[in-house]
Design an enzyme around this catalytic site. Structure first.
Site, mmCIF file in Angstrom:
data_model
loop_
_atom_site.group_PDB
_atom_site.id
_atom_site.type_symbol
_atom_site.label_atom_id
_atom_site.label_comp_id
_atom_site.label_asym_id
_atom_site.label_seq_id
_atom_site.Cartn_x
_atom_site.Cartn_y
_atom_site.Cartn_z
ATOM 1 N N TYR A 1 -7.218 15.235 1.260
ATOM 2 C CA TYR A 1 -6.272 16.026 0.495
ATOM 3 C C TYR A 1 -7.021 16.822 -0.582
ATOM 4 O O TYR A 1 -8.259 16.830 -0.602
ATOM 5 C CB TYR A 1 -5.182 15.124 -0.079
ATOM 6 C CG TYR A 1 -4.357 14.451 1.015
ATOM 7 C CD1 TYR A 1 -3.699 15.216 1.979
ATOM 8 C CD2 TYR A 1 -4.270 13.069 1.099
ATOM 9 C CE1 TYR A 1 -2.956 14.616 2.994
ATOM 10 C CE2 TYR A 1 -3.536 12.464 2.111
ATOM 11 C CZ TYR A 1 -2.873 13.238 3.061
ATOM 12 O OH TYR A 1 -2.159 12.644 4.061
ATOM 13 N N ARG B 1 0.847 -1.649 7.039
ATOM 14 C CA ARG B 1 1.749 -1.814 8.187
ATOM 15 C C ARG B 1 2.428 -3.182 8.250
ATOM 16 O O ARG B 1 3.610 -3.262 8.605
ATOM 17 C CB ARG B 1 0.989 -1.519 9.481
ATOM 18 C CG ARG B 1 0.603 -0.049 9.619
ATOM 19 C CD ARG B 1 -0.175 0.220 10.901
ATOM 20 N NE ARG B 1 -0.525 1.624 11.033
ATOM 21 C CZ ARG B 1 -1.640 2.167 10.559
ATOM 22 N NH1 ARG B 1 -2.513 1.402 9.897
ATOM 23 N NH2 ARG B 1 -1.898 3.447 10.721
ATOM 24 N N SER C 1 0.821 -1.208 0.000
ATOM 25 C CA SER C 1 0.000 0.000 0.000
ATOM 26 C C SER C 1 0.861 1.267 0.000
ATOM 27 O O SER C 1 1.980 1.265 0.515
ATOM 28 C CB SER C 1 -0.891 -0.007 1.245
ATOM 29 O OG SER C 1 -1.859 1.011 1.182
ATOM 30 N N PRO C 2 0.353 2.361 -0.571
ATOM 31 C CA PRO C 2 1.090 3.634 -0.460
ATOM 32 C C PRO C 2 1.220 4.043 1.003
ATOM 33 O O PRO C 2 0.214 4.104 1.723
ATOM 34 C CB PRO C 2 0.199 4.625 -1.220
ATOM 35 C CG PRO C 2 -0.699 3.788 -2.060
ATOM 36 C CD PRO C 2 -0.895 2.508 -1.316
ATOM 37 N N ARG D 1 -7.807 6.449 -5.818
ATOM 38 C CA ARG D 1 -8.058 6.134 -4.398
ATOM 39 C C ARG D 1 -9.146 7.063 -3.893
ATOM 40 O O ARG D 1 -9.058 8.282 -4.029
ATOM 41 C CB ARG D 1 -6.797 6.283 -3.560
ATOM 42 C CG ARG D 1 -7.083 6.148 -2.053
ATOM 43 C CD ARG D 1 -5.848 6.003 -1.187
ATOM 44 N NE ARG D 1 -5.436 4.609 -1.122
ATOM 45 C CZ ARG D 1 -4.737 4.085 -0.101
ATOM 46 N NH1 ARG D 1 -4.381 4.835 0.931
ATOM 47 N NH2 ARG D 1 -4.387 2.820 -0.093
ATOM 48 N N GLN E 1 1.584 6.950 -6.963
ATOM 49 C CA GLN E 1 0.365 7.612 -6.512
ATOM 50 C C GLN E 1 0.631 9.113 -6.523
ATOM 51 O O GLN E 1 1.508 9.599 -5.795
ATOM 52 C CB GLN E 1 -0.032 7.162 -5.108
ATOM 53 C CG GLN E 1 -1.356 7.749 -4.640
ATOM 54 C CD GLN E 1 -1.625 7.481 -3.161
ATOM 55 O OE1 GLN E 1 -0.963 8.058 -2.304
ATOM 56 N NE2 GLN E 1 -2.594 6.607 -2.870
#
Length: 772
Positions: free
Chosen positions: A583, A725, A424-425, A631, A502
């Site tokens: 964002y 993680r 994952s980013p 996303r 991304q």
């Protein structure tokens, strides 16, 4: 103690039995509104585990039930003229009337006082009772009387169902699906004695109304169901044991959950039990299980802490604390199963083949996982893995064994991924003026060698003022291209992994400190001006952004286009546009952060206008053979924000614009969001978008085990799974996951072969040492 049980269902009767056994000196009364040995309803079902629990507490009752119950291990699906069966599931079915009769007889043998045909309106009728068990059902009068104390949360669900029976015997827990001109119906079918089968028919409200069943009486409804399921009934009739045949017999399920379970009314302690305090949908057959285990747990507490009247308050508090956790887990599982049946017709039945519908149905509650299915019925699961691999172009592994679903290939446009695992980013905040360096080479290189099919960069910013922190990676200078190309070339040369970028813009969440210096905290020095959809600061003490003008939009759009062209020059395989987590582009999508009154605010279509303009501009310069992903925050987890409904609408717009994949995240749009966390908690968003819009999705969020990935992919809930993680903690997470589930078909880097042998040997030793 003097104990009164209001309600002669499983909870009240079984608690009376157990407490009378615990101390025969207790005076225990059960008050029931129906006649002696008279009840309504068909069969009830619970698991082998519940039966074992009952046997430990009262062997005589368990023996009597065991003599009368019907046991089966198989689940059968009949769908699209195909029959599929899986074993090892372990259910017990018994007629509700017979079970209550057994409990009533046991009560009488132990000296419990049974009083029938008495309607109890209030606990005030028993002022001399020390303890009152309010087991008076889903419409509990006692709960209603003390609603302000018990704080019930009652949710009425949309599907309609009718509870019937038939003399046609089925030898498995059987699920029937039939399509009509207006939609799908399903039947939950199980035998509960030697002559009779429960037959529950369910459908969405809209389908029910379209067939005119909202105006049908019971006789008409039964006749309709007989015609619909005629090929399964083999000439047998459907029966109702309701007291009359006037009015509709179709019901809506009500989920009951109470904040508090007990109360002292001034003279007696009152505690809710069974359906009065919690309900679980029949999709996992746990209403009776919950009631019986309530009785067991409360008795356990009295046994362990004393059953004198002065101990009641303490025991009831401990009982709720201990029981509430288990009940919540089961209610969550039942909710998942219930939702699956509510949407299966519209979401899965038209799209899925019988094999995948069976897998999806078996794992609907998320309590049964991929490897748990292997324990239950290895032959069936291996057959399903072969079926899935064949449709995923998955080559057979050693000795012809099909790869687990997570290790099947996947294709988007010309991008071919070796497996379904994605790194994952994840922001590293370790770049210098946007330039990635040796840290990033080692970070991404290690994870590329670790077995994942695809790894993403962290959010890579399209301009200096697009950064979240001074340490964020960028793609807006020539040296950025060279730095990224160094990493991309390493990944391509040294591993089979693909690498995606991304691209994003921080918007109002920019100009903050690195995470370990104070996440989301504004910079004290070296800040820059911020842009957003509307002039709303992220935190109260954050910098207030400027609402974007058309000129700002044009400039930022050009920044995204330039960055996309640079990403292609660097050699990235896939581009993901970051429209999540509050964002810049996300701030346009959410009504919590978009308060504009121009063409870029208001409706979903208007709020999505600018992100779609940016997407279209990038798609125009990004090579046609390379895929683009988006996303999304699929739920804002805050009042007034976007929910899954808006996420579907937004994803539909991106699909129409040419998006190949939706990366389904959620939250982080506003600081006071309250996500509902749990295992795979964001996967339902990926499931819904994938199967309602028929487009690929990626699931992310609390996915940390190979079992999770296999279950999600095999059930068709998502096509890819992003691991965050766990991949930070273990760069070789994917290789290790393969070894842990015994999949030998994934290649380790040649220099690491000796480590692979040692790792697999150690795993085998651990298994041999493990009990059982």
């Amino acid at each position: 103690m003097h104990i009164v049980c209001i309600g002669g269902g499983p909870a009240g009767l079984y608690f009376a039995i157990l407490m009378k056994k615990l101390n025969p000196a207790h005076r225990i009364r059960v008050i029931e509104r129906n006649k002696p040995y008279d009840t309504f309803g068909w069969g009830v079902v619970f698991s082998d585990a519940t039966m074992d629990n009952m046997r430990a507490w009262d062997g005589e009752t368990a023996d009597a039930i065991q003599l009368a119950f019907n046991h089966w291990d198989d689940v059968e699906l009949r769908f699209k003229d195909k029959v599929i069966r899986s074993g090892g599931h372990g259910f017990v079915g018994i007629g509700r009337k017979l079970m209550l009769n057994i409990l009533q007889a046991r009560c009488e043998a132990l000296g419990v006082e049974l009083e029938f045909e008495r309607e109890v309106d209030s606990d005030d009728e028993f002022p001399d009772a020390d303890l009152i068990i309010a087991a008076d059902g889903i419409n509990s009068r006692i709960r209603s009387k003390y609603a302000a104390i018990f704080q019930p949360d009652i949710v009425t669900r949309p599907n309609r169902y009718i509870w019937l029976g038939t003399k046609k015997l089925f030898d498995a827990f059987t699920f029937l699906f039939e399509k009509t001109a207006h939609g799908w119906f399903q039947a939950h079918v199980y035998k509960f004695d030697g002559q009779t089968t429960t037959f529950i028919v369910e459908c969405p409200e809209a389908v029910w109304r379209a067939h005119g069943l909202d105006g049908a009486g019971q006789a008409e409804s039964i006749a309709f169901c007989e015609r619909l399921f005629a090929k399964h009934l083999d000439g047998h009739r459907l029966m109702s044991n309701a007291r009359h045949l006037r009015g509709s017999a179709w019901l809506n399920f009500q989920r009951v959950k109470c904040e508090r379970w007990h109360h002292f009314n001034g003279s007696s302690h009152v505690v809710l039990m069974g359906d009065a305090v919690h309900t679980a949908h029949f999709a996992i057959g746990s209403g009776t299980k919950l009631a019986l285990e309530d009785a067991i747990e409360l008795t356990r507490r009295f046994r362990d802490h004393g059953d004198a009247p002065e101990r009641i308050a303490e025991v009831l508090a401990q009982y709720q604390d201990a029981r509430q956790i288990d009940v919540l887990r089961l209610q969550n599982a039942a909710w998942n199963a219930m939702e699956w049946f509510e949407v299966c017709g519209a979401r899965y039945c038209d799209r899925f083949e019988p094999e995948q519908l069976m897998y999806s149905m078996l794992t609907r509650s998320q309590r049964i996982s991929h490897e748990n299915l292997r324990l239950r019925d290895a032959a069936w699961l291996e057959g399903y893995e072969r079926w899935f691999a064949a449709r995923s172009e998955g080559a057979a592994g050693p000795e012809g064994k099909a790869p687990p679903p997570m290790f099947t290939p996947f294709r988007l446009r010309t991008l071919a991924l070796a497996n379904r695992v994605v790194v994952s980013p994840m922001a590293m905040y370790s770049a210098e003026d946007g330039t990635v360096g040796d840290f990033h080479l080692v970070h991404f290189g290690a994870r590329a060698l670790g077995g994942a099919g695809l790894l993403y960069t962290e959010m890579t910013c399209v301009s200096p003022d697009a950064r979240i922190t001074p340490g964020c990676a960028g793609l807006y200078k020539a040296e950025h291209v060279a730095a990224w190309k160094r990493i991309v070339d390493f990944v391509h040369a040294q591993s089979p992994a693909k690498i995606g970028i991304q691209l994003g813009h921080a918007g109002r969440k920019g100009a903050t400190k690195r995470a370990w210096e104070g996440i989301d905290e504004p910079l004290e020095d070296g800040s820059w001006a911020l842009l957003s959809a509307s002039p709303l600061p992220y935190l109260a003490h954050s910098q207030t952004p400027r609402a974007m003008t058309r000129e700002d939009m044009a400039r930022v759009g050009e920044d995204f286009v330039r960055a996309a062209q640079m990403a292609d020059e660097a050699g990235f395989d896939i581009l993901e546009l970051h429209c999540a987590h509050g964002y810049l582009l996300s701030s346009f999508l959410s009504p919590l952060t978009n308060r504009r009154d121009d063409d870029y605010g208001g409706s979903v279509e208007n709020r999505a206008r600018y992100p779609l303009e940016v997407f279209a501009a990038i798609r125009a310069v990004w090579p046609a053979g390379k895929p683009m992903a988006v996303r999304l925050s699929c739920h804002d987890w805050a009042p007034g924000g976007n929910t899954a409904d808006e996420a579907v609408a937004i994803a539909r717009l991106f699909k129409a614009a040419g998006a190949d994949l939706i990366d389904c995240s959620s939250g982080q749009v506003v600081p006071d969001a309250s996500p509902v966390y749990g295992r795979m908690y964001q996967t339902p968003f990926a499931d819904r978008i994938r199967n309602e819009l028929e487009m690929p999705t990626m699931a992310v969020g609390a996915i940390y085990d190979a079992d999770h990935v296999n279950s999600i992919v095999a059930a068709g809930r998502a096509d890819l799974c992003a691991i965050a993680r766990p991949h930070l903690a273990d760069p070789a997470w994917t290789l290790h996951a393969a070894a842990q589930i015994g999949h030998a078909g994934i290649a380790w880097p040649k220099p690491y072969q000796s480590a692979r042998n040692q790792y697999e040997t150690n795993l085998q030793r651990e298994r041999e040492r493990s009990p059982g």
